[in-house]
Motif scaffolding. Structure first.
Motif, PDB file in Angstrom:
ATOM      1  N   SER A 166      83.183  77.826  68.718  1.00 38.91           N
ATOM      2  CA  SER A 166      83.737  79.082  68.667  1.00 38.91           C
ATOM      3  C   SER A 166      84.498  79.533  69.876  1.00 38.91           C
ATOM      4  CB  SER A 166      82.355  80.122  68.837  1.00 38.91           C
ATOM      5  OG  SER A 166      82.793  81.210  68.776  1.00 38.91           O
ATOM      6  N   SER A 167      85.603  80.275  69.649  1.00 39.22           N
ATOM      7  CA  SER A 167      86.450  80.623  70.717  1.00 39.22           C
ATOM      8  C   SER A 167      87.462  79.360  71.068  1.00 39.22           C
ATOM      9  CB  SER A 167      85.844  81.326  71.868  1.00 39.22           C
ATOM     10  OG  SER A 167      85.316  82.409  71.545  1.00 39.22           O
ATOM     11  N   LEU A 169      91.824  82.268  72.154  1.00 39.89           N
ATOM     12  CA  LEU A 169      92.961  83.189  72.794  1.00 39.89           C
ATOM     13  C   LEU A 169      94.138  82.484  73.134  1.00 39.89           C
ATOM     14  CD1 LEU A 169      90.490  84.439  75.648  1.00 39.89           C
ATOM     15  CD2 LEU A 169      91.353  85.571  73.795  1.00 39.89           C
ATOM     16  N   ASP A 170      95.218  83.301  73.263  1.00 36.74           N
ATOM     17  CA  ASP A 170      96.572  82.579  73.296  1.00 36.74           C
ATOM     18  C   ASP A 170      96.629  81.319  74.723  1.00 36.74           C
ATOM     19  OD1 ASP A 170      97.175  84.468  71.547  1.00 36.74           O
ATOM     20  OD2 ASP A 170      98.721  85.515  72.654  1.00 36.74           O
ATOM     21  N   VAL A 225      97.823  72.875  72.478  1.00 36.45           N
ATOM     22  CA  VAL A 225      99.002  72.479  71.699  1.00 36.45           C
ATOM     23  C   VAL A 225      99.948  71.621  72.829  1.00 36.45           C
ATOM     24  CG1 VAL A 225     101.376  72.910  71.046  1.00 36.45           C
ATOM     25  CG2 VAL A 225      99.585  74.268  70.351  1.00 36.45           C
ATOM     26  N   GLN A 226      99.649  71.854  73.867  1.00 35.22           N
ATOM     27  CA  GLN A 226     100.433  71.092  75.078  1.00 35.22           C
ATOM     28  C   GLN A 226      99.826  69.918  75.171  1.00 35.22           C
ATOM     29  OE1 GLN A 226     100.180  73.588  78.588  1.00 35.22           O
ATOM     30  NE2 GLN A 226     101.993  74.430  78.237  1.00 35.22           N
ATOM     31  N   ALA A 227      98.442  69.785  75.388  1.00 31.35           N
ATOM     32  CA  ALA A 227      97.801  68.687  75.549  1.00 31.35           C
ATOM     33  C   ALA A 227      98.012  67.598  74.191  1.00 31.35           C
ATOM     34  CB  ALA A 227      96.182  68.774  75.676  1.00 31.35           C
ATOM     35  N   VAL A 246     102.632  81.636  69.129  1.00 34.06           N
ATOM     36  CA  VAL A 246     102.223  80.884  70.331  1.00 34.06           C
ATOM     37  C   VAL A 246     102.518  79.594  70.163  1.00 34.06           C
ATOM     38  CG1 VAL A 246     100.144  80.191  71.885  1.00 34.06           C
ATOM     39  CG2 VAL A 246     100.806  82.536  71.073  1.00 34.06           C
ATOM     40  N   VAL A 247     102.392  78.800  68.913  1.00 34.06           N
ATOM     41  CA  VAL A 247     102.473  77.474  68.669  1.00 34.06           C
ATOM     42  C   VAL A 247     103.950  77.083  68.960  1.00 34.06           C
ATOM     43  CG1 VAL A 247     102.412  75.660  67.008  1.00 34.06           C
ATOM     44  CG2 VAL A 247     100.416  77.202  67.500  1.00 34.06           C
ATOM     45  N   MET A 248     104.590  77.906  68.291  1.00 35.17           N
ATOM     46  CA  MET A 248     106.193  77.513  67.965  1.00 35.17           C
ATOM     47  C   MET A 248     106.865  77.857  69.530  1.00 35.17           C
ATOM     48  SD  MET A 248     106.632  76.472  65.181  1.00 35.17           S
ATOM     49  CE  MET A 248     108.355  76.630  65.016  1.00 35.17           C
TER      50      MET A 248
END
Length: 100
Positions: free
Chosen positions: A14-15, A71-72, A79-81, A48-50
């Protein structure tokens, strides 16, 4: 930044979210989003992903997101990792961390 292999970051707790990054067969970015809050937040998650991919210089990749209400800041970090794990190149060592 070029994606060379499949990689993952995150969990299904979760989260949090699980991000899968893989090389794309065409020169494009494909993003698939599955979320428990998809109806409300899919456009925000995609944005946020793009944005994160653009900041990292990714031009071609397949991204799969399985979101559990993250959260953002968590989306961005996961995504960075995943991208950095998938890239494995010298470009990773040349990143200006303050810029991203």
């Amino acid at each position: 930044m070029e994606i060379f292999q499949r990689s993952y970051a995150g969990t299904l707790e979760s989260s949090d979210l699980l991000v899968e990054v893989a090389p794309a067969y065409e020169s494009s970015i494909e993003v698939e989003i599955s979320s428990s809050v998809e109806k409300q937040f899919e456009p925000a998650i995609r944005r946020v992903v793009m944005t994160t991919l653009d900041e990292l210089g990714v031009k071609s990749a397949r991204i799969s997101i399985n979101d559990k209400g993250a959260l953002d800041c968590v989306i961005r970090a996961r995504v960075q990792a995943a991208v950095l794990r998938a890239a494995q190149g010298e470009e990773c060592h040349q990143l200006v961390w303050g810029a991203i």
